[in-house]
Design a protein around this motif. Sequence first.
Motif, PDB file in Angstrom:
ATOM      1  N   GLU A   1     120.125  22.115  13.095  1.00  0.00           N
ATOM      2  CA  GLU A   1     119.275  23.202  12.597  1.00  0.00           C
ATOM      3  C   GLU A   1     117.807  22.814  12.651  1.00  0.00           C
ATOM      4  O   GLU A   1     116.945  23.625  13.010  1.00  0.00           O
ATOM      5  N   ARG A   2     117.532  21.563  12.313  1.00  0.00           N
ATOM      6  CA  ARG A   2     116.142  21.107  12.266  1.00  0.00           C
ATOM      7  C   ARG A   2     115.502  21.079  13.656  1.00  0.00           C
ATOM      8  O   ARG A   2     114.354  21.507  13.818  1.00  0.00           O
TER       9      ARG A   2
ATOM     10  N   GLN B   1     114.741  24.656  14.704  1.00  0.00           N
ATOM     11  CA  GLN B   1     113.625  25.212  13.936  1.00  0.00           C
ATOM     12  C   GLN B   1     112.310  24.551  14.326  1.00  0.00           C
ATOM     13  O   GLN B   1     111.260  25.217  14.373  1.00  0.00           O
ATOM     14  N   ASN B   2     112.350  23.261  14.628  1.00  0.00           N
ATOM     15  CA  ASN B   2     111.129  22.571  15.059  1.00  0.00           C
ATOM     16  C   ASN B   2     110.574  23.161  16.346  1.00  0.00           C
ATOM     17  O   ASN B   2     109.352  23.275  16.517  1.00  0.00           O
TER      18      ASN B   2
ATOM     19  N   ILE C   1     110.953  26.285  17.337  1.00  0.00           N
ATOM     20  CA  ILE C   1     110.385  27.584  16.954  1.00  0.00           C
ATOM     21  C   ILE C   1     109.017  27.403  16.314  1.00  0.00           C
ATOM     22  O   ILE C   1     108.046  28.097  16.650  1.00  0.00           O
ATOM     23  N   ASP C   2     108.922  26.448  15.393  1.00  0.00           N
ATOM     24  CA  ASP C   2     107.656  26.200  14.699  1.00  0.00           C
ATOM     25  C   ASP C   2     106.572  25.751  15.674  1.00  0.00           C
ATOM     26  O   ASP C   2     105.406  26.146  15.556  1.00  0.00           O
TER      27      ASP C   2
ATOM     28  N   ASN D   1     105.307  28.726  17.568  1.00  0.00           N
ATOM     29  CA  ASN D   1     104.483  29.565  16.687  1.00  0.00           C
ATOM     30  C   ASN D   1     103.110  28.947  16.436  1.00  0.00           C
ATOM     31  O   ASN D   1     102.113  29.673  16.273  1.00  0.00           O
TER      32      ASN D   1
ATOM     33  N   TYR E   1     115.323  30.297  21.266  1.00  0.00           N
ATOM     34  CA  TYR E   1     115.655  29.475  20.107  1.00  0.00           C
ATOM     35  C   TYR E   1     116.116  30.318  18.922  1.00  0.00           C
ATOM     36  O   TYR E   1     116.991  29.887  18.158  1.00  0.00           O
ATOM     37  N   TYR E   2     115.549  31.500  18.773  1.00  0.00           N
ATOM     38  CA  TYR E   2     116.034  32.378  17.716  1.00  0.00           C
ATOM     39  C   TYR E   2     117.511  32.712  17.916  1.00  0.00           C
ATOM     40  O   TYR E   2     118.264  32.860  16.948  1.00  0.00           O
TER      41      TYR E   2
ATOM     42  N   LEU F   1     120.096  30.371  16.312  1.00  0.00           N
ATOM     43  CA  LEU F   1     120.270  30.398  14.865  1.00  0.00           C
ATOM     44  C   LEU F   1     120.876  31.735  14.442  1.00  0.00           C
ATOM     45  O   LEU F   1     120.593  32.761  15.058  1.00  0.00           O
TER      46      LEU F   1
END
Length: 219
Positions: free
Chosen positions: A105-106, A109-110, A112-113, A116, A130-131, A134
């Motif tokens: 998960e990390r 999310q990394n 995605i971050d 952004n 990547y979305y 999840l």
Amino acid sequence: MKFEPSGSIDAMHCLAIKHEYLRCRDMFEVFRDTATGIVLSGHSREAAYRAYNAYSGFILHLYEFLIALHARDYGDTEVVSYKAARASGYERADILDALVNEDAERVVQNRIDRINRGSAPSHENAIDYYYRLLPLPTDFAKTFRRMRNKVGGHVTYERLEEIDLTAFYQANHPYLYLLYRDLGDYWGRHCEEIPDLANVTDFFKAVLDSETPEGARGE
């Protein structure tokens, strides 16, 4: 075994982590090259056999690499013992699965971050990719662990009759690749040359100094 940060066992554990990462990288590169050959030249039993073996090794070494990282986090070569796990009301495998799920998960999310924030490289996948990863499949880590046992470890008829590595690859490779790249980057730095890995890189040295290895003459 418990160990302290920056102690002698920790230093050797870090070398073992680096060794496992390198083994994982080797298997991934063999798989990538073999798979590319299949795409370009077509399927054959020999190529498929080599791709299967390489990807199986990649799964095995990636899983062991991740668990070794958590062992260092916990300062315990077991991460958590069977006894301690049961005392907390869980099976040890369930605790390890939770840790690996958190890793996956990390890393998603990394990515995605990073997109952004505008700090992702220009060749990065679109954020929608990547979305779509999840939420993580609830059984990802359990499936990963079991696949590691069946195709990379234990000898079992299930490997030939019931275990579908192709389906596993299609469902889970994006997570495995991100774990390999994003958690492996730190341990892979400065590894253009193989580092001194103690008994690993000393292997066979004494034999070569004293005798001709069996088979070296092409017998």
